[in-house]
Design a protein around this motif. Structure first.
Motif, PDB file in Angstrom:
ATOM      1  N   ARG A   1       0.830  -1.214   0.000  1.00  0.00           N
ATOM      2  CA  ARG A   1       0.000   0.000   0.000  1.00  0.00           C
ATOM      3  C   ARG A   1       0.856   1.253   0.000  1.00  0.00           C
ATOM      4  N   VAL A   2       1.920   1.262   0.792  1.00  0.00           N
ATOM      5  CA  VAL A   2       2.829   2.408   0.835  1.00  0.00           C
ATOM      6  C   VAL A   2       3.450   2.630  -0.540  1.00  0.00           C
ATOM      7  N   GLU A   3       3.849   1.543  -1.193  1.00  0.00           N
ATOM      8  CA  GLU A   3       4.456   1.660  -2.519  1.00  0.00           C
ATOM      9  C   GLU A   3       3.450   2.239  -3.512  1.00  0.00           C
ATOM     10  N   ARG A   4       2.205   1.796  -3.462  1.00  0.00           N
ATOM     11  CA  ARG A   4       1.175   2.335  -4.368  1.00  0.00           C
ATOM     12  C   ARG A   4       0.891   3.800  -4.062  1.00  0.00           C
ATOM     13  N   PHE A   5       0.868   4.152  -2.761  1.00  0.00           N
ATOM     14  CA  PHE A   5       0.652   5.546  -2.376  1.00  0.00           C
ATOM     15  C   PHE A   5       1.777   6.426  -2.905  1.00  0.00           C
ATOM     16  N   ASP A   6       3.022   5.960  -2.800  1.00  0.00           N
ATOM     17  CA  ASP A   6       4.169   6.704  -3.312  1.00  0.00           C
ATOM     18  C   ASP A   6       4.057   6.893  -4.815  1.00  0.00           C
ATOM     19  N   THR A   7       3.622   5.870  -5.527  1.00  0.00           N
ATOM     20  CA  THR A   7       3.451   5.969  -6.980  1.00  0.00           C
ATOM     21  C   THR A   7       2.388   7.007  -7.319  1.00  0.00           C
ATOM     22  N   ARG A   8       1.275   6.985  -6.606  1.00  0.00           N
ATOM     23  CA  ARG A   8       0.209   7.968  -6.869  1.00  0.00           C
ATOM     24  C   ARG A   8       0.689   9.383  -6.579  1.00  0.00           C
ATOM     25  N   ALA A   9       1.447   9.561  -5.500  1.00  0.00           N
ATOM     26  CA  ALA A   9       1.967  10.886  -5.164  1.00  0.00           C
ATOM     27  C   ALA A   9       2.926  11.373  -6.240  1.00  0.00           C
ATOM     28  N   ARG A  10       3.763  10.480  -6.763  1.00  0.00           N
ATOM     29  CA  ARG A  10       4.707  10.853  -7.822  1.00  0.00           C
ATOM     30  C   ARG A  10       3.959  11.264  -9.088  1.00  0.00           C
ATOM     31  N   VAL A  11       2.928  10.507  -9.444  1.00  0.00           N
ATOM     32  CA  VAL A  11       2.131  10.835 -10.627  1.00  0.00           C
ATOM     33  C   VAL A  11       1.431  12.174 -10.433  1.00  0.00           C
ATOM     34  N   SER A  12       0.944  12.428  -9.237  1.00  0.00           N
ATOM     35  CA  SER A  12       0.289  13.706  -8.951  1.00  0.00           C
ATOM     36  C   SER A  12       1.267  14.869  -9.101  1.00  0.00           C
ATOM     37  N   ARG A  13       2.498  14.703  -8.596  1.00  0.00           N
ATOM     38  CA  ARG A  13       3.523  15.746  -8.760  1.00  0.00           C
ATOM     39  C   ARG A  13       3.857  15.968 -10.230  1.00  0.00           C
ATOM     40  N   GLN A  14       3.890  14.894 -11.007  1.00  0.00           N
ATOM     41  CA  GLN A  14       4.173  15.029 -12.432  1.00  0.00           C
ATOM     42  C   GLN A  14       3.064  15.805 -13.143  1.00  0.00           C
ATOM     43  N   ARG A  15       1.825  15.500 -12.808  1.00  0.00           N
ATOM     44  CA  ARG A  15       0.694  16.224 -13.418  1.00  0.00           C
ATOM     45  C   ARG A  15       0.740  17.704 -13.067  1.00  0.00           C
ATOM     46  N   LEU A  16       1.018  18.004 -11.811  1.00  0.00           N
ATOM     47  CA  LEU A  16       1.092  19.392 -11.378  1.00  0.00           C
ATOM     48  C   LEU A  16       2.242  20.119 -12.076  1.00  0.00           C
ATOM     49  N   ALA A  17       3.377  19.462 -12.209  1.00  0.00           N
ATOM     50  CA  ALA A  17       4.521  20.072 -12.904  1.00  0.00           C
ATOM     51  C   ALA A  17       4.177  20.328 -14.369  1.00  0.00           C
ATOM     52  N   LEU A  18       3.453  19.412 -15.001  1.00  0.00           N
ATOM     53  CA  LEU A  18       3.035  19.612 -16.389  1.00  0.00           C
ATOM     54  C   LEU A  18       2.062  20.782 -16.494  1.00  0.00           C
ATOM     55  N   ARG A  19       1.171  20.905 -15.538  1.00  0.00           N
ATOM     56  CA  ARG A  19       0.240  22.041 -15.526  1.00  0.00           C
ATOM     57  C   ARG A  19       0.992  23.364 -15.407  1.00  0.00           C
ATOM     58  N   TYR A  20       1.967  23.429 -14.489  1.00  0.00           N
ATOM     59  CA  TYR A  20       2.781  24.638 -14.351  1.00  0.00           C
ATOM     60  C   TYR A  20       3.509  24.959 -15.651  1.00  0.00           C
ATOM     61  N   LEU A  21       4.030  23.930 -16.299  1.00  0.00           N
ATOM     62  CA  LEU A  21       4.754  24.137 -17.551  1.00  0.00           C
ATOM     63  C   LEU A  21       3.822  24.679 -18.634  1.00  0.00           C
ATOM     64  N   LYS A  22       2.638  24.122 -18.754  1.00  0.00           N
ATOM     65  CA  LYS A  22       1.672  24.601 -19.753  1.00  0.00           C
ATOM     66  C   LYS A  22       1.264  26.045 -19.473  1.00  0.00           C
ATOM     67  N   GLU A  23       1.027  26.368 -18.204  1.00  0.00           N
ATOM     68  CA  GLU A  23       0.653  27.740 -17.853  1.00  0.00           C
ATOM     69  C   GLU A  23       1.790  28.715 -18.154  1.00  0.00           C
ATOM     70  N   ALA A  24       3.020  28.315 -17.858  1.00  0.00           N
ATOM     71  CA  ALA A  24       4.175  29.182 -18.128  1.00  0.00           C
ATOM     72  C   ALA A  24       4.342  29.399 -19.627  1.00  0.00           C
ATOM     73  N   ARG A  25       4.126  28.363 -20.424  1.00  0.00           N
ATOM     74  CA  ARG A  25       4.202  28.519 -21.884  1.00  0.00           C
ATOM     75  C   ARG A  25       3.135  29.470 -22.397  1.00  0.00           C
ATOM     76  N   ALA A  26       1.925  29.335 -21.875  1.00  0.00           N
ATOM     77  CA  ALA A  26       0.832  30.203 -22.319  1.00  0.00           C
ATOM     78  C   ALA A  26       1.123  31.662 -21.964  1.00  0.00           C
ATOM     79  N   ARG A  27       1.629  31.916 -20.752  1.00  0.00           N
ATOM     80  CA  ARG A  27       1.980  33.287 -20.358  1.00  0.00           C
ATOM     81  C   ARG A  27       3.103  33.839 -21.231  1.00  0.00           C
TER      82      ARG A  27
END
Length: 145
Positions: free
Chosen positions: A99-125
């Motif tokens: 369960r801890v390993e799956r939670f870590d994977t989900r947290a990593r994926v969430s950070r990746q999505r957020l980083a991609l969102r920041y990148l898209k917003e920075a490109r648009a600006r």
């Protein structure tokens, strides 16, 4: 990203955009800026933020799976299905490790999505700032000011 970009990096980018450095090497409030200079400053700020967002996105990308960790995970999974060798406490410990390993994977994926969102917003600006800067094109001289 919400942090302020490095002022020195913004100044370097501004120098590249305008083709000349401010007289004292830094931006001061004493001088009134033209619309072109303000647009160039906004573009330099957006470029610095885009660089930071890109670096953050790259840092959030997954690393290769450690072969030793994969081997240990496989061993734990095998132990989980051996009914005669484990008592319920050990079995529950293995389940919690997974369960801890799956939670870590989900947290990593969430950070990746957020980083991609920041990148898209920075490109648009940056794209909007570039459009605003290019709107200061002098038709009479036929060159970007």
């Amino acid at each position: 990203m919400l942090s302020e970009p490095d002022p020195e990096r913004v100044n370097d980018l501004l120098t590249n955009i305008l083709g000349d450095a401010p007289t004292d090497g830094a931006l001061r409030g004493a001088k009134a800026f033209t619309g072109r200079e303000l647009a160039a400053l906004a573009l330099a700020d957006c470029e610095a933020r885009l660089d930071a967002a890109h670096a953050h996105y790259v840092a959030c990308q997954p690393e290769e799976v450690d072969p030793d960790l994969a081997y240990c995970t496989d061993m734990l999974e095998d132990l989980l299905y051996m009914d005669d060798m484990l008592d319920e406490t050990k079995r529950e410990a293995i389940r919690r490790i997974f369960r801890v390993e799956r939670f870590d994977t989900r947290a990593r994926v969430s950070r990746q999505r957020l980083a991609l969102r920041y990148l898209k917003e920075a490109r648009a600006r940056r794209d909007r700032a570039l459009s605003a800067f290019l709107s200061h094109y002098d038709m009479a001289e036929g060159e970007v000011l």
